[in-house]
Design a protein around this motif. Structure first.
Motif, mmCIF file in Angstrom:
data_model
loop_
_atom_site.group_PDB
_atom_site.id
_atom_site.type_symbol
_atom_site.label_atom_id
_atom_site.label_comp_id
_atom_site.label_asym_id
_atom_site.label_seq_id
_atom_site.Cartn_x
_atom_site.Cartn_y
_atom_site.Cartn_z
ATOM 1 N N GLY A 149 -4.251 4.960 2.669
ATOM 2 C CA GLY A 149 -4.192 3.778 3.532
ATOM 3 C C GLY A 149 -5.266 2.737 3.264
ATOM 4 N N ARG A 169 -3.835 -0.907 3.115
ATOM 5 C CA ARG A 169 -2.871 -1.380 4.121
ATOM 6 C C ARG A 169 -3.327 -2.677 4.795
ATOM 7 N NH1 ARG A 169 1.492 0.991 7.000
ATOM 8 N NH2 ARG A 169 2.480 -0.748 8.100
ATOM 9 N N ASP A 216 0.854 -1.193 0.000
ATOM 10 C CA ASP A 216 0.000 0.000 0.000
ATOM 11 C C ASP A 216 0.887 1.240 0.000
ATOM 12 O OD1 ASP A 216 -2.467 1.578 0.515
ATOM 13 O OD2 ASP A 216 -1.492 1.952 2.438
#
Length: 198
Positions: free
Chosen positions: A176, A179, A169
């Motif tokens: 984000g 992630r 990511d």
């Protein structure tokens, strides 16, 4: 006295004609008047150097991916997979937004260790000869449009690449959102671009 002056004038008239009686004040000036403006040195032509402001001479700091604005659009077509985070769709390069895959060497640069594996994995996620649909986000990075691409199953191909451990990511540009998809140990294995942040 007046009598003698009159006689003198008549004598002059007789000898020289009317011009002899013309007073100096009546003679036309032989000097052509010249204005002060005409006597001045001609103005010099303006400088040919275009003025440049201090702002224009200062090179602005560039963001990590040289992001600029372009018009919003979407693209659909059978892609050519360039590397793990770039495809060419309908003749246009598209950078997968928020995906950080290792690089295949370009312009004399060496391959990163997992660059070829990332490209092969992205091709498998898309499928051979299958179309993708890319939604662009009005930005470009290094002359590539930026967007999210979906395979024929409707999957975000960048998300799937990260889920399978072939990319990370890139939080600076993804916000984000990917992630949580990273497998355990992915960050210990793959190289993270410095501009993506932690």
């Amino acid at each position: 006295m007046y009598f003698f002056q009159t006689l003198s004038l008549l004598a002059l008239w007789a000898c020289y004609g009317p011009a002899a009686t013309t007073t100096p004040a009546q003679l036309p000036s032989q000097v052509t008047p010249v204005s002060a403006r005409a006597m001045m040195t001609p103005a010099q032509p303006p400088s040919q150097v275009t003025p440049v402001s201090v702002h224009a001479m200062t090179t602005p700091a560039q963001p990590a991916l040289q992001v600029t604005r372009v018009s919003a659009q979407s693209l659909t077509g059978v892609p050519v997979v360039i590397d793990g985070d770039t495809v060419r769709v309908a003749g246009k390069l598209v950078r997968l937004n928020g995906v950080d895959a290792e690089e295949i060497g370009h312009f004399g640069q060496p391959d990163e260790p997992h660059g070829h594996a990332a490209r092969a994995a992205l091709q498998a996620i898309i499928g051979i000869g299958a179309e993708v649909h890319c939604r662009l986000n009005n930005e470009t990075a290094y002359r590539r449009a930026v967007g999210i691409c979906f395979n024929r199953q409707g999957q975000d191909v960048g998300a799937e690449l990260i889920r399978h451990g072939h990319a990370l990511d890139c939080g600076r540009y993804s916000g984000g959102r990917y992630r949580s998809l990273e497998p355990d140990g992915a960050r210990a294995t793959l190289i993270q671009k410095p501009y993506c942040g932690q």
